[in-house]
Design a protein around this motif. Sequence first.
Motif, PDB file in Angstrom:
ATOM      1  N   ASN A 157       1.261  -0.524  -0.039  1.00  0.00           N
ATOM      2  CA  ASN A 157       0.072  -0.175   0.370  1.00  0.00           C
ATOM      3  C   ASN A 157       0.957   1.640  -0.430  1.00  0.00           C
ATOM      4  OD1 ASN A 157       0.303   1.078   2.905  1.00  0.00           O
ATOM      5  ND2 ASN A 157      -0.488  -0.595   3.599  1.00  0.00           N
ATOM      6  N   HIS A 210       1.112   3.880   1.908  1.00  0.00           N
ATOM      7  CA  HIS A 210       1.906   3.918   3.413  1.00  0.00           C
ATOM      8  C   HIS A 210       3.144   3.561   3.069  1.00  0.00           C
ATOM      9  CE1 HIS A 210      -2.077   5.094   5.378  1.00  0.00           C
ATOM     10  NE2 HIS A 210      -2.095   6.771   4.863  1.00  0.00           N
ATOM     11  N   THR A 211       2.988   1.922   3.396  1.00  0.00           N
ATOM     12  CA  THR A 211       4.678   1.260   3.015  1.00  0.00           C
ATOM     13  C   THR A 211       5.365   1.586   1.906  1.00  0.00           C
ATOM     14  OG1 THR A 211       3.248  -0.865   3.558  1.00  0.00           O
ATOM     15  CG2 THR A 211       5.059  -1.391   3.036  1.00  0.00           C
ATOM     16  N   LEU A 243       5.620   4.777   0.884  1.00  0.00           N
ATOM     17  CA  LEU A 243       6.284   5.797   1.700  1.00  0.00           C
ATOM     18  C   LEU A 243       7.482   5.920   2.445  1.00  0.00           C
ATOM     19  CD1 LEU A 243       5.957   9.034   1.379  1.00  0.00           C
ATOM     20  CD2 LEU A 243       4.451   8.980   3.822  1.00  0.00           C
ATOM     21  N   ILE A 244       6.744   4.795   3.705  1.00  0.00           N
ATOM     22  CA  ILE A 244       7.953   4.786   4.781  1.00  0.00           C
ATOM     23  C   ILE A 244       8.944   4.001   4.439  1.00  0.00           C
ATOM     24  CG2 ILE A 244       7.998   3.162   6.982  1.00  0.00           C
ATOM     25  CD1 ILE A 244       6.162   6.588   6.630  1.00  0.00           C
ATOM     26  N   VAL A 253       3.698  -1.731   8.472  1.00  0.00           N
ATOM     27  CA  VAL A 253       2.904   0.114   8.352  1.00  0.00           C
ATOM     28  C   VAL A 253       1.305   0.256   8.972  1.00  0.00           C
ATOM     29  CG1 VAL A 253       3.007   2.428   7.496  1.00  0.00           C
ATOM     30  CG2 VAL A 253       4.943   0.979   6.838  1.00  0.00           C
ATOM     31  N   GLY A 268      -1.682   2.283   9.591  1.00  0.00           N
ATOM     32  CA  GLY A 268      -2.097   4.391   9.358  1.00  0.00           C
ATOM     33  C   GLY A 268      -3.530   4.175   9.450  1.00  0.00           C
ATOM     34  N   ASP A 317      -4.731  10.690   7.330  1.00  0.00           N
ATOM     35  CA  ASP A 317      -3.502  10.752   7.354  1.00  0.00           C
ATOM     36  C   ASP A 317      -2.535  10.385   8.755  1.00  0.00           C
ATOM     37  OD1 ASP A 317      -4.666  12.323   9.587  1.00  0.00           O
ATOM     38  OD2 ASP A 317      -3.919  14.393   8.897  1.00  0.00           O
ATOM     39  N   ARG A 318      -2.672   9.629   9.249  1.00  0.00           N
ATOM     40  CA  ARG A 318      -1.601   8.935  10.790  1.00  0.00           C
ATOM     41  C   ARG A 318      -0.682   7.416   9.948  1.00  0.00           C
ATOM     42  NH1 ARG A 318      -1.549  14.119  13.499  1.00  0.00           N
ATOM     43  NH2 ARG A 318      -3.518  14.932  13.540  1.00  0.00           N
ATOM     44  N   LEU A 319       0.299   7.755  10.859  1.00  0.00           N
ATOM     45  CA  LEU A 319       1.032   6.439  10.058  1.00  0.00           C
ATOM     46  C   LEU A 319       2.311   5.974  11.928  1.00  0.00           C
ATOM     47  CD1 LEU A 319       2.614   7.629   6.925  1.00  0.00           C
ATOM     48  CD2 LEU A 319       1.223   6.483   7.323  1.00  0.00           C
ATOM     49  N   LEU A 336       0.938  13.018   7.173  1.00  0.00           N
ATOM     50  CA  LEU A 336       1.028  13.629   6.004  1.00  0.00           C
ATOM     51  C   LEU A 336       0.339  14.354   5.345  1.00  0.00           C
ATOM     52  CD1 LEU A 336       0.461   9.846   4.529  1.00  0.00           C
ATOM     53  CD2 LEU A 336       2.854  10.517   5.445  1.00  0.00           C
ATOM     54  N   GLY A 368       0.305  13.298   0.296  1.00  0.00           N
ATOM     55  CA  GLY A 368       1.013  11.984   1.044  1.00  0.00           C
ATOM     56  C   GLY A 368       1.827  12.293   0.926  1.00  0.00           C
TER      57      GLY A 368
END
Length: 122
Positions: free
Chosen positions: A2, A4-5, A7-8, A72, A74, A77-79, A102, A106
Amino acid sequence: MNAHTVLIDRYFDIWNETDAQRRKALIAATWASDATYVDPLLSGRAHDGIDAMIRAVHERFPRHTFRRTTDVDGFADRLRFSWELKTPDGVPIAKGSDFGQLDAEGRLLAVTGFLDAAPGAA
């Protein structure tokens, strides 16, 4: 995987990047221009401040690498995610959990880090 993953994982690519120009390009693609990072030992504001902070970690811990140790998690907008810092021999010397926010595009707007274990900590 996804968004979020992805991005991190790019966030950890930044922490591990030793080439200054590549690291700056990754920061620009990953962090909002007015982003902040803070943990009990470090802080950085905006792209240049975040780059300077990461460069200082490379100077203090040469050839050490960060890696994500959890999925991750999330919503909106929080992770949140956890990580470890390993020596060049693969021995973990620090562990922590980070919480991120975020921006509308994003990108990372803010990251707050908590140290779960650190060198010299009792």
